[in-house]
Scaffold this active site. Structure first.
Site, PDB file in Angstrom:
ATOM      1  NE  ARG A  72      -3.483   0.037   2.654  1.00 34.43           N
ATOM      2  CZ  ARG A  72      -3.804   0.325   3.917  1.00 34.43           C
ATOM      3  NH1 ARG A  72      -3.600  -0.558   4.879  1.00 34.43           N
ATOM      4  NH2 ARG A  72      -4.333   1.468   4.217  1.00 34.43           N
ATOM      5  CG  ASN A 104      -8.588   8.489   3.613  1.00 33.73           C
ATOM      6  OD1 ASN A 104      -9.296   7.552   3.971  1.00 33.73           O
ATOM      7  ND2 ASN A 104      -8.908   9.274   2.612  1.00 33.73           N
ATOM      8  CB  VAL A 105      -3.265   5.885   7.136  1.00 34.15           C
ATOM      9  CG1 VAL A 105      -4.196   5.549   8.294  1.00 34.15           C
ATOM     10  CG2 VAL A 105      -3.285   4.771   6.088  1.00 34.15           C
ATOM     11  CG  HIS A 121      -8.562   5.438  11.467  1.00 35.35           C
ATOM     12  ND1 HIS A 121      -9.504   4.999  10.567  1.00 35.35           N
ATOM     13  CD2 HIS A 121      -9.215   5.568  12.657  1.00 35.35           C
ATOM     14  CE1 HIS A 121     -10.678   4.885  11.173  1.00 35.35           C
ATOM     15  NE2 HIS A 121     -10.538   5.223  12.438  1.00 35.35           N
ATOM     16  CG  ASN A 243     -20.260   6.416  -0.445  1.00 33.82           C
ATOM     17  OD1 ASN A 243     -20.219   5.611  -1.369  1.00 33.82           O
ATOM     18  ND2 ASN A 243     -19.683   6.197   0.723  1.00 33.82           N
TER      19      ASN A 243
END
Ligand code: BJW
Ligand code: ZN
Length: 277
Positions: A72, A104-105, A121, A243
């Site tokens: 990732r 989101n990271v 997160h 969405n």
């Protein structure tokens, strides 16, 4: 009036109040970063991301979990922010007290130029030892684990990544904590782990006082993040969802756009800019 214009009007009316976006993996999907609960890449489709993002999985097979994270990280290192990330930066500049609260990271929001954001997160480029709680900033962590260095990964081709990481990585090469000797994991929040308390407290405080919440690209099933739009709505705020799929928030939302973030957000911002001119 079209829904886009109505939402732009709502933002204009609340331009002096607090407004926040809660974002999730769908925000970065159009940058080529896979979501958690959507279609999976062939390489990893036999693994459930929700099971890899746990300390139990890490304890059982740290090599597998690290290969998944490095895969990732390789994608993220090569990815670029897109129009929706940039639209959120514009919102920050147009509104008085705007916050981007993200699950989101990947840090693409920061790369797009966002300044007022909270990462619920954590951050994939940092490191965290779960055995003694030592944390490592990006620079420090890339020294401890050069394979996780952003520039190194960005310059690696698919082939080189397969060779060096997927085939070449062994448990002996994983980063060891200088304090306790345990294997250091990525600086993200796994299931069952608490969110960083200062960040979460600030997020609750923002959600409670916000006049408007936009939920963008999140399935809204992971708590406590999913509670933030609910909280805002309970306190009398207006809830807008972007969405392509329905989520548990859809029933609560005042406006629901069944479209991608990169399509809807720039349109809303463009209309808002016209109104503020
Ligand atoms: C698009 C699009 C496009 C596609 N445009 N949109 C209350 C009730 C029930 C359970 C719990 C509860 N409170 C806590 C829990 C347990 C648990 C939880 O929530 N479980 C549920 C799943 C049932 N929560 C936790 O464990 C949390 N910790 C906690 O509560 O600790 C308490 C504690 C206190 C004190 C001591 C100890 C503990 C931690 C949660 C951590 C989540 N971590 C992950 C991994 C992060 C690291 C990494 O990246 O690897 O976070 S899991 C994963 O899910 C990741 C995401 O941030 C998170 C949310 O997913 P997200 O972003 O919504 O992605 P998707 O894939 O689900 O959805 C994408 C959406 O985009 C879809 O809807 C698409 O349609 C859409 N989309 N393309 C716009 N172009
Ligand atoms: Zn340690």
């Amino acid at each position: 009036m079209e829904a886009i214009q109505e939402v732009a009007q709502i933002l204009r009316e609340n331009a002096d109040k607090t407004v926040f976006v809660l974002s999730g993996a769908g925000l970065s999907a159009e940058s080529g970063i896979p979501t958690f609960r959507g279609n999976r890449d062939g390489l990893w489709n036999k693994y459930n991301p929700q099971r890899l993002a746990t300390f139990e999985a890490f304890e059982e097979n740290p090599l597998l979990v690290w290969k998944w994270y490095l895969w990732r990280m390789h994608l993220i290192a090569k990815a670029e922010p897109h129009d929706a990330h940039r639209a959120l930066v514009k919102l920050e500049n147009l509104l008085k007290d705007f916050w981007h609260i993200t699950q989101n990271v990947d840090g693409l929001h920061r790369r797009a130029g966002q300044k007022r954001f909270l990462e619920l997160h954590g951050n994939i480029w940092e490191g965290k030892c779960r055995y003694c709680e030592t944390r490592f900033g990006e620079k420090e962590f890339s020294q401890l684990f050069p394979l996780a260095d952003r520039e190194f990964l960005r310059n690696l081709s698919e082939e080189e990544f397969k060779e060096k990481i997927l085939q070449g990585l062994t448990e002996e090469k994983l980063p060891r904590c200088p304090t306790c000797g345990g294997i250091v994991g990525p600086g993200v929040v796994w299931f069952g782990e608490p969110l960083p308390s200062e960040v979460l407290e600030k997020a609750y405080e923002i959600a409670q006082r916000s006049a408007v919440c936009l939920s963008v690209g999140t399935s809204a099933v992971v708590y406590p993040a999913a509670y933030l739009p609910e909280l805002c709505k309970k306190k009398g705020g207006i809830l807008i969802e972007v969405n392509p799929q329905e989520t548990p928030l859809t029933a609560l939302a005042d406006y629901s756009f069944r479209e991608s973030a990169a399509k809807v957000l720039p349109q809303i911002v463009q209309e808002l800019e016209k109104l503020l001119r």
